[in-house]
Scaffold this active site. Structure first.
Site, PDB file in Angstrom:
ATOM      1  N   CYS A 270      33.509  74.166  77.520  1.00  0.00           N
ATOM      2  CA  CYS A 270      32.902  74.480  78.812  1.00  0.00           C
ATOM      3  C   CYS A 270      31.631  73.674  79.027  1.00  0.00           C
ATOM      4  O   CYS A 270      31.376  73.166  80.132  1.00  0.00           O
ATOM      5  CB  CYS A 270      32.613  75.974  78.913  1.00  0.00           C
ATOM      6  SG  CYS A 270      31.535  76.633  77.624  1.00  0.00           S
ATOM      7  N   HIS A 297      23.013  79.427  76.927  1.00  0.00           N
ATOM      8  CA  HIS A 297      24.416  79.831  77.021  1.00  0.00           C
ATOM      9  C   HIS A 297      24.588  81.336  76.943  1.00  0.00           C
ATOM     10  O   HIS A 297      23.967  82.006  76.118  1.00  0.00           O
ATOM     11  CB  HIS A 297      25.205  79.174  75.873  1.00  0.00           C
ATOM     12  CG  HIS A 297      26.676  79.070  76.121  1.00  0.00           C
ATOM     13  ND1 HIS A 297      27.500  80.166  76.160  1.00  0.00           N
ATOM     14  CD2 HIS A 297      27.484  77.993  76.353  1.00  0.00           C
ATOM     15  CE1 HIS A 297      28.741  79.777  76.389  1.00  0.00           C
ATOM     16  NE2 HIS A 297      28.760  78.464  76.516  1.00  0.00           N
TER      17      HIS A 297
END
Length: 461
Positions: A270, A297
């Site tokens: 991602c 994150h």
């Protein structure tokens, strides 16, 4: 507008978009917000009264499977000074789309191996994009059977309700007699297996399937080849960074490397998908000498909810209570998609107590000097009008925070108001829905691997 958009999609596989935002299966308010978005980022008022006649003209044509950006097509008509009627202009712009054939000769079977966060979101996307069902069909999901006697019902519930992404858009029916989930009329077999060796897809009428492995358990060619040994499976795409010589694909950047003979591909990570498009844009315009990537994150299932043993450093500490410093391979992985940046990037990650949406901070030394306004305007143009418009979004809101980007279909969204530039030093802030935005990139890779490539209108001048 809503029934016309739906009918075009169901009967002809025509996708209608508004500056990259999919308008299929959207509500009245969602359509209004899509129009509002154009005013915010394009500095050009665009109302439903202007797009509606264009949509009517589109619906009146005998179109094949194509993607049409209603917003950019309408703006192009508004700028046209030849005095053409809406019907004549749209007919001219879409002339080559009339009677076009399917992107592939027969429907492509798809199987999901794993049904976690990415697996369930890919399922939602596949069902949403099914259209008439004659291009790509999600045929089965493979997973390990849980201990609960009503395992199938529990799996359906996880697909139906999501604490981050909200309710499934449509209906889900459990058919325990056939061990299937019926999602918006699409029958999806649920196959229980502990390993690929136990699966025979042909027994379920599935052939030549592309297997999407979202387990992350197997990441090299030898291990992933287990899927290819299953009767009825032909190719594999991994939803994690691959090891060895497997191609790591960031859609929009190096998907041109996908060849018909490729059996195993990776959709990278991602974070890699989030940063590579912006890095490519910056390289093309300003050049990049070197840089550092810091990702803030959201926590993931790999971490512990409360302090407990974990083989990884720091990851054993409570994800809900701590900022956890950890490493990321995204900076090194960039070189697989952009070889020009090999050895030029470093990277680290901080896991923070939020369940979804992350941020990549790019601290770059550019090849030339610029300023904040020039850099932001360049990225805005890239986000709206370039080949990277599916990958890069653009935000100019002074109030934007992470939850505003839940459900974003972009690989990342560039936060223009946070940009810092001093000479040839630039710090860029990029939001990304590390679950849904990444799943969209996976599906784009999947379509490319299957040979599904839609013509996009209006064509570039």
């Amino acid at each position: 507008m809503i029934p016309m958009i739906g009918k075009l999609n169901r009967e002809r596989n025509v996708g209608i978009y508004m500056y990259g935002q999919n308008l299929v299966n959207k509500s009245v308010l969602q359509l209004m917000k899509a129009h509002r978005f154009v005013r915010q980022v394009e500095e050009n008022e665009l109302s439903e009264f202007e797009t509606f006649p264009v949509l009517e003209a589109i619906a009146a044509m005998n179109l094949g499977p194509v993607h049409i950006d209603l917003g950019t097509l309408t703006n192009k008509y508004m700028r046209d000074d030849r005095g053409l009627s809406v019907a004549d202009f749209v007919g001219e712009e879409l002339a080559t789309a009339e009677g076009s054939s399917k992107p592939i000769p027969q429907s492509q079977d798809v199987v999901l191996y794993g049904f976690g966060r990415i697996g369930r979101l890919v399922t939602r996307l596949m069902v949403e994009k099914a259209g008439s069902g004659d291009v790509m069909r999600l045929r089965a999901i493979v997973l390990r059977k849980g201990k609960a006697p009503n395992d199938l019902v529990k799996r359906a519930s996880l697909l139906r309700r999501d604490s981050v992404h909200g309710s499934f858009n449509g209906t889900i029916r459990v058919d325990e007699e056939t061990n299937s989930l019926i999602c918006n009329g699409n029958e999806i077999k649920v196959i229980y297996a502990n390993s690929p060796a136990e699966v025979d897809y042909t027994a379920h009428g599935i052939n030549n399937a592309i297997v999407v492995d979202s387990t992350g358990i197997w990441r090299d060619e030898e291990a992933l080849s287990q899927h290819l040994a299953c009767p009825g499976a032909s190719k594999v795409i991994l939803t994690a960074p691959a090891k060895g010589d497997i191609k790591n694909i960031v859609y929009g950047i190096n998907n041109g490397e996908i060849k018909p003979e490729d059996k195993i591909l990776s959709a990278a990570s991602c974070t890699t998908n989030a940063i590579v498009p912006v890095l490519k844009a910056m390289m093309d315009k300003f050049g990049v000498k070197h840089g550092h990537v810091e990702t803030v994150h959201a926590y993931t299932n790999d971490q512990n909810l409360i302090d407990n043993y974990h083989k990884g450093e720091r990851r054993g500490r409570s994800a809900a209570l701590n900022m956890v410093l950890t490493e990321t391979g995204a900076a090194k992985a960039v070189a697989k998609a952009l070889p020009e940046l090999k050895g030029k990037l470093t990277g680290n990650a901080i896991r923070v107590p939020t369940p979804n949406v992350s941020m990549a901070i790019l601290n770059l030394q550019l090849g030339q000097e610029t300023n904040k306004d020039e850099l932001n305007e360049y990225i805005r143009e890239v986000a709206l009008h370039s080949a990277l418009r599916q990958q890069i979004g653009f935000s100019n809101s002074p109030e934007a925070v992470s939850t505003d980007f839940v459900g974003s279909r972009k690989a990342c969204v560039f936060d223009s108001l946070a940009t810092i530039v001093e000479g040839n030093s630039a710090v860029l802030y990029c939001w990304y829905d590390n679950e849904f935005g990444y799943s969209c990139q996976v599906v784009r890779c999947l379509e490319d691997m299957a040979g599904v490539r839609y013509d996009v209108y209006p064509k570039k001048d």
